[in-house]
Write a protein that holds these residues in place. Sequence first.
Motif, PDB file in Angstrom:
ATOM      1  N   THR A  18       1.089  -1.134  -0.158  1.00 22.30           N
ATOM      2  CA  THR A  18       0.240  -0.038  -0.058  1.00 22.30           C
ATOM      3  C   THR A  18       0.723   1.243  -0.027  1.00 22.30           C
ATOM      4  OG1 THR A  18      -0.168  -0.448   2.791  1.00 22.30           O
ATOM      5  CG2 THR A  18      -2.500  -1.063   1.089  1.00 22.30           C
ATOM      6  N   LEU A  19       2.036   1.377   0.821  1.00 22.63           N
ATOM      7  CA  LEU A  19       2.604   2.246   0.900  1.00 22.63           C
ATOM      8  C   LEU A  19       3.868   2.193  -0.446  1.00 22.63           C
ATOM      9  CD1 LEU A  19       4.316   5.057   2.419  1.00 22.63           C
ATOM     10  CD2 LEU A  19       5.622   2.813   3.281  1.00 22.63           C
ATOM     11  N   TRP A  20       3.859   1.536  -1.217  1.00 19.31           N
ATOM     12  CA  TRP A  20       4.789   0.895  -2.096  1.00 19.31           C
ATOM     13  C   TRP A  20       3.849   1.588  -3.835  1.00 19.31           C
ATOM     14  CZ3 TRP A  20       9.260   1.192  -3.022  1.00 19.31           C
ATOM     15  CH2 TRP A  20       9.943   1.022  -4.707  1.00 19.31           C
ATOM     16  N   PHE A  21       2.652   1.246  -3.384  1.00 16.40           N
ATOM     17  CA  PHE A  21       2.178   1.852  -4.728  1.00 16.40           C
ATOM     18  C   PHE A  21       1.705   2.946  -4.393  1.00 16.40           C
ATOM     19  CE2 PHE A  21      -0.543  -2.271  -4.513  1.00 16.40           C
ATOM     20  CZ  PHE A  21       0.463  -2.919  -5.259  1.00 16.40           C
ATOM     21  N   PHE A  22       1.385   4.326  -3.391  1.00 16.84           N
ATOM     22  CA  PHE A  22       1.305   5.175  -3.695  1.00 16.84           C
ATOM     23  C   PHE A  22       3.072   5.895  -3.520  1.00 16.84           C
ATOM     24  CE2 PHE A  22       0.563   9.574  -1.669  1.00 16.84           C
ATOM     25  CZ  PHE A  22       1.826   9.938  -0.606  1.00 16.84           C
ATOM     26  N   LEU A  23       3.923   5.200  -2.947  1.00 17.39           N
ATOM     27  CA  LEU A  23       5.092   5.624  -4.198  1.00 17.39           C
ATOM     28  C   LEU A  23       5.139   5.687  -5.871  1.00 17.39           C
ATOM     29  CD1 LEU A  23       7.386   4.577  -1.260  1.00 17.39           C
ATOM     30  CD2 LEU A  23       6.557   7.017  -2.287  1.00 17.39           C
ATOM     31  N   ILE A  24       4.570   3.929  -6.350  1.00 16.83           N
ATOM     32  CA  ILE A  24       4.754   4.471  -7.351  1.00 16.83           C
ATOM     33  C   ILE A  24       4.000   5.196  -7.923  1.00 16.83           C
ATOM     34  CG2 ILE A  24       4.209   2.264  -9.134  1.00 16.83           C
ATOM     35  CD1 ILE A  24       6.671   2.358  -8.392  1.00 16.83           C
ATOM     36  N   ASN A  25       2.359   5.339  -7.681  1.00 15.80           N
ATOM     37  CA  ASN A  25       2.065   6.306  -7.883  1.00 15.80           C
ATOM     38  C   ASN A  25       2.074   7.866  -8.388  1.00 15.80           C
ATOM     39  OD1 ASN A  25      -0.013   4.725  -8.709  1.00 15.80           O
ATOM     40  ND2 ASN A  25      -1.380   5.326  -6.672  1.00 15.80           N
ATOM     41  N   LEU A  26       3.083   8.142  -7.047  1.00 16.06           N
ATOM     42  CA  LEU A  26       4.061   9.764  -7.257  1.00 16.06           C
ATOM     43  C   LEU A  26       4.907   9.542  -8.792  1.00 16.06           C
ATOM     44  CD1 LEU A  26       4.889  12.189  -5.949  1.00 16.06           C
ATOM     45  CD2 LEU A  26       5.722  11.312  -4.601  1.00 16.06           C
ATOM     46  N   PHE A  27       5.361   8.119  -9.174  1.00 16.01           N
ATOM     47  CA  PHE A  27       6.569   8.378 -10.275  1.00 16.01           C
ATOM     48  C   PHE A  27       5.607   8.833 -10.709  1.00 16.01           C
ATOM     49  CE2 PHE A  27       9.062   6.074  -6.797  1.00 16.01           C
ATOM     50  CZ  PHE A  27       9.506   7.404  -5.991  1.00 16.01           C
ATOM     51  N   VAL A  28       5.564   8.391 -11.153  1.00 20.40           N
ATOM     52  CA  VAL A  28       4.249   7.606 -12.593  1.00 20.40           C
ATOM     53  C   VAL A  28       3.320   9.247 -13.042  1.00 20.40           C
ATOM     54  CG1 VAL A  28       2.226   6.992 -13.347  1.00 20.40           C
ATOM     55  CG2 VAL A  28       3.620   5.202 -12.258  1.00 20.40           C
ATOM     56  N   LEU A  29       3.183   9.698 -11.526  1.00 15.72           N
ATOM     57  CA  LEU A  29       2.614  11.147 -11.859  1.00 15.72           C
ATOM     58  C   LEU A  29       3.673  12.303 -11.942  1.00 15.72           C
ATOM     59  CD1 LEU A  29       0.602  12.983 -11.241  1.00 15.72           C
ATOM     60  CD2 LEU A  29       0.920  12.869  -9.094  1.00 15.72           C
ATOM     61  N   LEU A  30       4.659  11.662 -11.644  1.00 19.78           N
ATOM     62  CA  LEU A  30       5.353  12.805 -12.233  1.00 19.78           C
ATOM     63  C   LEU A  30       6.311  12.240 -13.790  1.00 19.78           C
ATOM     64  CD1 LEU A  30       7.914  12.868  -8.294  1.00 19.78           C
ATOM     65  CD2 LEU A  30       6.412  14.518  -9.563  1.00 19.78           C
ATOM     66  N   SER A  31       6.024  11.035 -13.894  1.00 24.48           N
ATOM     67  CA  SER A  31       6.394  10.502 -15.344  1.00 24.48           C
ATOM     68  C   SER A  31       5.768  11.690 -16.265  1.00 24.48           C
ATOM     69  CB  SER A  31       6.359   9.739 -14.924  1.00 24.48           C
ATOM     70  OG  SER A  31       6.595   8.691 -17.204  1.00 24.48           O
ATOM     71  N   LEU A  32       4.309  11.332 -16.085  1.00 28.81           N
ATOM     72  CA  LEU A  32       3.135  11.677 -16.994  1.00 28.81           C
ATOM     73  C   LEU A  32       3.198  13.040 -16.710  1.00 28.81           C
ATOM     74  CD1 LEU A  32       0.583   9.541 -15.647  1.00 28.81           C
ATOM     75  CD2 LEU A  32       1.438   9.889 -17.689  1.00 28.81           C
ATOM     76  N   LEU A  33       3.794  13.948 -15.645  1.00 28.23           N
ATOM     77  CA  LEU A  33       3.522  15.661 -16.052  1.00 28.23           C
ATOM     78  C   LEU A  33       4.966  16.336 -16.286  1.00 28.23           C
ATOM     79  CD1 LEU A  33       2.718  16.588 -11.821  1.00 28.23           C
ATOM     80  CD2 LEU A  33       1.558  16.575 -13.802  1.00 28.23           C
ATOM     81  N   SER A  34       6.222  15.061 -16.067  1.00 25.82           N
ATOM     82  CA  SER A  34       7.324  16.061 -16.844  1.00 25.82           C
ATOM     83  C   SER A  34       7.475  15.270 -18.398  1.00 25.82           C
ATOM     84  CB  SER A  34       8.124  14.949 -16.472  1.00 25.82           C
ATOM     85  OG  SER A  34       8.037  13.857 -16.647  1.00 25.82           O
ATOM     86  N   THR A  35       6.578  14.866 -18.439  1.00 25.24           N
ATOM     87  CA  THR A  35       6.494  13.983 -20.405  1.00 25.24           C
ATOM     88  C   THR A  35       5.667  14.939 -20.949  1.00 25.24           C
ATOM     89  OG1 THR A  35       5.547  12.612 -19.965  1.00 25.24           O
ATOM     90  CG2 THR A  35       7.734  12.334 -20.390  1.00 25.24           C
ATOM     91  N   ALA A  36       4.275  15.396 -20.174  1.00 28.57           N
ATOM     92  CA  ALA A  36       2.905  16.354 -20.795  1.00 28.57           C
ATOM     93  C   ALA A  36       3.355  16.861 -22.029  1.00 28.57           C
ATOM     94  CB  ALA A  36       2.263  16.868 -19.693  1.00 28.57           C
ATOM     95  N   ALA A  37       2.896  17.178 -23.123  1.00 23.56           N
ATOM     96  CA  ALA A  37       2.821  17.536 -24.141  1.00 23.56           C
ATOM     97  C   ALA A  37       2.045  19.191 -23.661  1.00 23.56           C
ATOM     98  CB  ALA A  37       2.559  17.341 -25.804  1.00 23.56           C
ATOM     99  N   THR A  38       1.382  19.372 -23.363  1.00 20.00           N
ATOM    100  CA  THR A  38       0.682  20.141 -22.983  1.00 20.00           C
ATOM    101  C   THR A  38       0.796  21.641 -22.013  1.00 20.00           C
ATOM    102  OG1 THR A  38      -1.324  19.891 -22.300  1.00 20.00           O
ATOM    103  CG2 THR A  38      -1.761  19.939 -24.914  1.00 20.00           C
ATOM    104  N   ALA A  39       1.235  20.710 -21.184  1.00 20.16           N
ATOM    105  CA  ALA A  39       2.079  22.141 -19.944  1.00 20.16           C
ATOM    106  C   ALA A  39       2.575  21.898 -19.571  1.00 20.16           C
ATOM    107  CB  ALA A  39       1.355  20.697 -18.571  1.00 20.16           C
ATOM    108  N   GLY A  40       2.831  23.453 -19.261  1.00 26.01           N
ATOM    109  CA  GLY A  40       4.598  24.206 -18.883  1.00 26.01           C
ATOM    110  C   GLY A  40       5.286  23.727 -17.950  1.00 26.01           C
ATOM    111  N   SER A  41       5.602  23.837 -16.584  1.00 24.61           N
ATOM    112  CA  SER A  41       6.539  24.062 -15.895  1.00 24.61           C
ATOM    113  C   SER A  41       5.713  24.317 -14.071  1.00 24.61           C
ATOM    114  CB  SER A  41       7.777  24.256 -15.543  1.00 24.61           C
ATOM    115  OG  SER A  41       8.468  23.710 -16.421  1.00 24.61           O
ATOM    116  N   ARG A  42       5.428  25.538 -14.978  1.00 23.06           N
ATOM    117  CA  ARG A  42       4.474  25.872 -13.587  1.00 23.06           C
ATOM    118  C   ARG A  42       3.568  25.210 -13.841  1.00 23.06           C
ATOM    119  NH1 ARG A  42       4.927  30.462 -10.974  1.00 23.06           N
ATOM    120  NH2 ARG A  42       3.527  31.367 -10.061  1.00 23.06           N
ATOM    121  N   GLU A  43       2.690  25.023 -14.743  1.00 23.92           N
ATOM    122  CA  GLU A  43       1.040  24.051 -14.389  1.00 23.92           C
ATOM    123  C   GLU A  43       1.653  22.557 -14.093  1.00 23.92           C
ATOM    124  OE1 GLU A  43      -3.119  22.579 -15.001  1.00 23.92           O
ATOM    125  OE2 GLU A  43      -2.308  24.828 -14.713  1.00 23.92           O
TER     126      GLU A  43
END
Length: 339
Positions: A18-43
């Motif tokens: 449960t804790l590990w899934f939380f961290l994995i989800n965080l990393f996935v979220l960060l990955s998605l944010l870093s590769t989002a084509a339409t979102a700038g760094s501030r968004e």
Amino acid sequence: MKIELLIAPANKHAYIPTLWFFLINLFVLLSLLSTAATAGSREQARRMHDRLAGVPPAESVLDLMEQYIEESKAAGPHTMLDAADIAMANPAFYTVTLKNIVAPWTNRDQDIFVPLNDYIATYIGLVRDQADFRRILYDDVIYVGTNSPSYSNNSNAHYQALEAANLDLGSPTVLQARVQSDPSVIGLPTNATAGVMTTRAAARAFFFAGTNRAMFRYTVLHHLGYDLEQLKDTTRPADRIRQDISRTPGGDSRLFMNNCVGCHSGMDPFAQAFAYYQFDFNDDPDTGNIRYTDGVVEAKYSINATTFPHGFITPDDRWDNFWRDGVNKNLLAWDTNSL
């Protein structure tokens, strides 16, 4: 008997999914944010803060997170995780995000809206202090506030007042590590403490009436990520199944062999670890307290003994892991070398 190896797979990620899934989800979220084509760094920074803290960031915080995200893209001195750390410094990360993760673990209804309690506070404290998270299921540890009223083993008023005051649970001056064996806290013998399993909130939920099997079922569900139906193994021996389980439910022994054995052959030997525990109360369970009586098996372990008189009679709190073999050996990655 110390319950320190009740759940001890070799793979630490299997140990606390449960804790590990939380961290994995965080990393996935960060990955998605870093590769989002339409979102700038501030968004990206705003989304990250919203998801981790659950509240809008101050402009100064947003500026710094944006800077860190920009630097991470340019292989600079800061990374996405540094930006996440800024968001997690917000008190709401502890009082809202972490509380909402663990609150359903503390009651049978899996209600997210329960008040703060010692189970939740201990989880928050161990995460905040970046402690070895395995301690949550075996250590003589509990997190207590510095507020009034003081901790009580027959009331949750201490934690309700702490939550009502909206204090920062991320501050060590507000929420502090103590030991359950302290007479001014729970006062259990050191060898009877088992992390959140022996907090008052857990006892209120899972040692309440019943047969104490609930403590095992909900601990496995919330800390290993599996319910009993997913762990059924009818190849395990049935010699430790208690007397209250019929061997011919509905007059058909095949139901017992093909269904009941699957859960009880593993659960009953495990749940024997809780044979000396009870949650005592008079008229109102909210004023009850956890009780441990060394060497005395609670009467609930022999209820409905006439259902199958030849079933297992619990003599003490010795527990065994029958799931070290069979399908759960690999599913749960048990460390058979240490048992």
